[in-house]
Design a protein around this motif. Structure first.
Motif, PDB file in Angstrom:
ATOM      1  N   LEU A   1     -32.181 -26.266   1.885  1.00  0.00           N
ATOM      2  CA  LEU A   1     -32.906 -25.368   2.778  1.00  0.00           C
ATOM      3  C   LEU A   1     -32.479 -25.659   4.204  1.00  0.00           C
ATOM      4  CD1 LEU A   1     -36.510 -25.761   1.290  1.00  0.00           C
ATOM      5  CD2 LEU A   1     -34.910 -23.909   0.859  1.00  0.00           C
ATOM      6  N   PHE A   2     -32.887 -24.793   5.135  1.00  0.00           N
ATOM      7  CA  PHE A   2     -32.613 -25.031   6.544  1.00  0.00           C
ATOM      8  C   PHE A   2     -33.847 -24.676   7.347  1.00  0.00           C
ATOM      9  CE2 PHE A   2     -31.511 -20.678   5.655  1.00  0.00           C
ATOM     10  CZ  PHE A   2     -31.949 -19.972   6.765  1.00  0.00           C
ATOM     11  N   CYS A   3     -33.881 -25.136   8.600  1.00  0.00           N
ATOM     12  CA  CYS A   3     -35.021 -24.892   9.481  1.00  0.00           C
ATOM     13  C   CYS A   3     -34.655 -23.851  10.527  1.00  0.00           C
ATOM     14  CB  CYS A   3     -35.439 -26.174  10.197  1.00  0.00           C
ATOM     15  SG  CYS A   3     -36.087 -27.417   9.081  1.00  0.00           S
ATOM     16  N   ASP A   4     -35.612 -23.007  10.841  1.00  0.00           N
ATOM     17  CA  ASP A   4     -35.423 -22.010  11.891  1.00  0.00           C
ATOM     18  C   ASP A   4     -36.788 -21.710  12.497  1.00  0.00           C
ATOM     19  OD1 ASP A   4     -34.106 -20.317  13.579  1.00  0.00           O
ATOM     20  OD2 ASP A   4     -33.671 -18.775  12.078  1.00  0.00           O
ATOM     21  N   ARG A   5     -36.771 -21.066  13.655  1.00  0.00           N
ATOM     22  CA  ARG A   5     -38.022 -20.717  14.321  1.00  0.00           C
ATOM     23  C   ARG A   5     -38.795 -19.689  13.501  1.00  0.00           C
ATOM     24  NH1 ARG A   5     -38.979 -22.675  19.120  1.00  0.00           N
ATOM     25  NH2 ARG A   5     -37.297 -23.433  20.401  1.00  0.00           N
ATOM     26  N   ASN A   6     -40.102 -19.751  13.625  1.00  0.00           N
ATOM     27  CA  ASN A   6     -40.974 -18.783  12.973  1.00  0.00           C
ATOM     28  C   ASN A   6     -40.784 -17.437  13.671  1.00  0.00           C
ATOM     29  OD1 ASN A   6     -43.077 -17.237  11.984  1.00  0.00           O
ATOM     30  ND2 ASN A   6     -44.564 -18.886  12.089  1.00  0.00           N
ATOM     31  N   PRO A   7     -40.317 -16.410  12.969  1.00  0.00           N
ATOM     32  CA  PRO A   7     -40.065 -15.131  13.630  1.00  0.00           C
ATOM     33  C   PRO A   7     -41.332 -14.481  14.177  1.00  0.00           C
ATOM     34  CG  PRO A   7     -39.748 -14.926  11.268  1.00  0.00           C
ATOM     35  CD  PRO A   7     -39.962 -16.382  11.563  1.00  0.00           C
ATOM     36  N   ARG A   8     -42.478 -14.769  13.611  1.00  0.00           N
ATOM     37  CA  ARG A   8     -43.721 -14.201  14.132  1.00  0.00           C
ATOM     38  C   ARG A   8     -44.018 -14.722  15.530  1.00  0.00           C
ATOM     39  NH1 ARG A   8     -46.591 -16.003   9.257  1.00  0.00           N
ATOM     40  NH2 ARG A   8     -45.516 -14.856   7.648  1.00  0.00           N
ATOM     41  N   LEU A   9     -43.651 -15.976  15.783  1.00  0.00           N
ATOM     42  CA  LEU A   9     -43.887 -16.552  17.111  1.00  0.00           C
ATOM     43  C   LEU A   9     -42.712 -16.286  18.043  1.00  0.00           C
ATOM     44  CD1 LEU A   9     -45.448 -19.987  16.144  1.00  0.00           C
ATOM     45  CD2 LEU A   9     -46.610 -17.905  16.828  1.00  0.00           C
TER      46      LEU A   9
ATOM     47  N   TYR B   1     -47.283 -21.804  12.484  1.00  0.00           N
ATOM     48  CA  TYR B   1     -46.559 -22.920  13.066  1.00  0.00           C
ATOM     49  C   TYR B   1     -45.208 -22.437  13.577  1.00  0.00           C
ATOM     50  CZ  TYR B   1     -50.055 -25.960  11.021  1.00  0.00           C
ATOM     51  OH  TYR B   1     -51.232 -26.584  10.710  1.00  0.00           O
ATOM     52  N   PRO B   2     -44.632 -23.117  14.563  1.00  0.00           N
ATOM     53  CA  PRO B   2     -43.408 -22.619  15.180  1.00  0.00           C
ATOM     54  C   PRO B   2     -42.133 -22.831  14.367  1.00  0.00           C
ATOM     55  CG  PRO B   2     -44.181 -24.585  16.308  1.00  0.00           C
ATOM     56  CD  PRO B   2     -45.221 -24.235  15.303  1.00  0.00           C
ATOM     57  N   TRP B   3     -42.136 -23.651  13.319  1.00  0.00           N
ATOM     58  CA  TRP B   3     -40.917 -23.915  12.555  1.00  0.00           C
ATOM     59  C   TRP B   3     -41.116 -23.591  11.079  1.00  0.00           C
ATOM     60  CZ3 TRP B   3     -36.589 -24.589  15.114  1.00  0.00           C
ATOM     61  CH2 TRP B   3     -36.665 -25.001  16.443  1.00  0.00           C
ATOM     62  N   CYS B   4     -40.072 -23.006  10.484  1.00  0.00           N
ATOM     63  CA  CYS B   4     -40.129 -22.578   9.083  1.00  0.00           C
ATOM     64  C   CYS B   4     -38.966 -23.178   8.300  1.00  0.00           C
ATOM     65  CB  CYS B   4     -40.033 -21.063   8.970  1.00  0.00           C
ATOM     66  SG  CYS B   4     -41.343 -20.182   9.803  1.00  0.00           S
ATOM     67  N   ALA B   5     -39.243 -23.580   7.057  1.00  0.00           N
ATOM     68  CA  ALA B   5     -38.193 -23.952   6.109  1.00  0.00           C
ATOM     69  C   ALA B   5     -37.759 -22.660   5.423  1.00  0.00           C
ATOM     70  CB  ALA B   5     -38.734 -24.953   5.099  1.00  0.00           C
ATOM     71  N   GLN B   6     -36.463 -22.359   5.472  1.00  0.00           N
ATOM     72  CA  GLN B   6     -35.970 -21.091   4.934  1.00  0.00           C
ATOM     73  C   GLN B   6     -34.838 -21.321   3.952  1.00  0.00           C
ATOM     74  OE1 GLN B   6     -34.951 -18.882   8.475  1.00  0.00           O
ATOM     75  NE2 GLN B   6     -37.069 -18.315   8.846  1.00  0.00           N
ATOM     76  N   GLY B   7     -34.660 -20.310   3.094  1.00  0.00           N
ATOM     77  CA  GLY B   7     -33.581 -20.358   2.112  1.00  0.00           C
ATOM     78  C   GLY B   7     -34.111 -20.731   0.741  1.00  0.00           C
ATOM     79  N   GLY B   8     -33.216 -20.742  -0.248  1.00  0.00           N
ATOM     80  CA  GLY B   8     -33.565 -21.182  -1.589  1.00  0.00           C
ATOM     81  C   GLY B   8     -34.731 -20.443  -2.192  1.00  0.00           C
TER      82      GLY B   8
ATOM     83  N   GLU C   1     -41.374 -21.054   4.537  1.00  0.00           N
ATOM     84  CA  GLU C   1     -42.587 -21.879   4.570  1.00  0.00           C
ATOM     85  C   GLU C   1     -42.817 -22.331   6.006  1.00  0.00           C
ATOM     86  OE1 GLU C   1     -44.285 -25.862   2.393  1.00  0.00           O
ATOM     87  OE2 GLU C   1     -42.166 -25.756   2.905  1.00  0.00           O
ATOM     88  N   CYS C   2     -43.668 -21.624   6.715  1.00  0.00           N
ATOM     89  CA  CYS C   2     -43.909 -21.896   8.135  1.00  0.00           C
ATOM     90  C   CYS C   2     -45.109 -22.824   8.270  1.00  0.00           C
ATOM     91  CB  CYS C   2     -44.132 -20.597   8.889  1.00  0.00           C
ATOM     92  SG  CYS C   2     -42.727 -19.475   8.773  1.00  0.00           S
ATOM     93  N   ALA C   3     -44.865 -24.117   8.102  1.00  0.00           N
ATOM     94  CA  ALA C   3     -45.955 -25.094   8.110  1.00  0.00           C
ATOM     95  C   ALA C   3     -45.613 -26.329   8.925  1.00  0.00           C
ATOM     96  CB  ALA C   3     -46.283 -25.489   6.674  1.00  0.00           C
ATOM     97  N   TYR C   4     -44.705 -26.199   9.901  1.00  0.00           N
ATOM     98  CA  TYR C   4     -44.234 -27.375  10.630  1.00  0.00           C
ATOM     99  C   TYR C   4     -44.430 -27.197  12.127  1.00  0.00           C
ATOM    100  CZ  TYR C   4     -42.172 -27.882   6.060  1.00  0.00           C
ATOM    101  OH  TYR C   4     -42.005 -27.959   4.709  1.00  0.00           O
ATOM    102  N   SER C   5     -44.981 -28.233  12.759  1.00  0.00           N
ATOM    103  CA  SER C   5     -45.226 -28.194  14.198  1.00  0.00           C
ATOM    104  C   SER C   5     -43.978 -28.525  15.005  1.00  0.00           C
ATOM    105  CB  SER C   5     -46.330 -29.187  14.573  1.00  0.00           C
ATOM    106  OG  SER C   5     -47.533 -28.827  13.944  1.00  0.00           O
ATOM    107  N   THR C   6     -43.105 -29.360  14.442  1.00  0.00           N
ATOM    108  CA  THR C   6     -41.902 -29.762  15.171  1.00  0.00           C
ATOM    109  C   THR C   6     -40.671 -29.546  14.304  1.00  0.00           C
ATOM    110  OG1 THR C   6     -41.961 -32.040  14.388  1.00  0.00           O
ATOM    111  CG2 THR C   6     -43.201 -31.559  16.400  1.00  0.00           C
ATOM    112  N   LEU C   7     -39.521 -29.463  14.953  1.00  0.00           N
ATOM    113  CA  LEU C   7     -38.268 -29.321  14.239  1.00  0.00           C
ATOM    114  C   LEU C   7     -37.996 -30.554  13.375  1.00  0.00           C
ATOM    115  CD1 LEU C   7     -35.628 -27.822  13.677  1.00  0.00           C
ATOM    116  CD2 LEU C   7     -34.690 -28.868  15.749  1.00  0.00           C
ATOM    117  N   GLU C   8     -38.380 -31.727  13.867  1.00  0.00           N
ATOM    118  CA  GLU C   8     -38.164 -32.963  13.110  1.00  0.00           C
ATOM    119  C   GLU C   8     -38.958 -32.968  11.805  1.00  0.00           C
ATOM    120  OE1 GLU C   8     -38.900 -32.914  16.421  1.00  0.00           O
ATOM    121  OE2 GLU C   8     -36.856 -33.331  17.095  1.00  0.00           O
TER     122      GLU C   8
END
Length: 90
Positions: free
Chosen positions: A60-68, A28-35, A42-49
Motif C-alpha cells: 500500500l502507499f500513503c497519500d493525503r485525504n482527498p476530502r481534506l 484524518y489527513p492521511w490515507c492508506a491507499q491501494g490494494g 483507509e483514512c485513519a492516520y493523523s501523521t504521515l509517519e
C-alpha cells in the motif's frame, strides 16, 4: 441479599448504557491507499509517519485525504430543533 446485589448490578449496567455517547466522526489527513482499499482508502492516520508504519509490508502507499486536501468536507448534520419553554417571571 442476592436479590439486592442482582438489582444493584442491573442498575449499574443500565446506568453504563445510558451514559454512553456515540463516537464523533473525524476525517484524518492521511490515507492508506491501494490494494484492498477502495478510493479514498483507509483514512485513519493523523501523521504521515503513522500511515507509513501501517502500510509497511502491505503493498500500500500513503497519500493525503482527498476530502481534506480539496476542501470536500461533509456537511454537518443539522441539529434537532429544540422547543423553548416559557420562563415564568419571578
Amino acid at each position: 441479599m442476592r436479590k439486592t446485589q442482582l438489582a444493584l448490578l442491573t442498575l449499574g449496567v443500565l446506568a453504563g448504557f445510558v451514559t454512553v455517547t456515540p463516537a464523533a466522526a473525524r476525517d484524518y489527513p492521511w490515507c492508506a491507499q491501494g490494494g484492498e482499499y477502495d478510493y479514498p482508502g483507509e483514512c485513519a492516520y493523523s501523521t504521515l509517519e503513522q500511515c507509513q508504519a501501517s502500510v509497511s509490508g502491505r503493498l500500500l502507499f500513503c497519500d493525503r485525504n482527498p476530502r481534506l486536501a480539496y476542501g470536500l468536507q461533509p456537511e454537518p448534520q443539522p441539529r434537532p430543533h429544540r422547543r423553548k419553554r416559557p420562563v415564568a417571571p419571578y
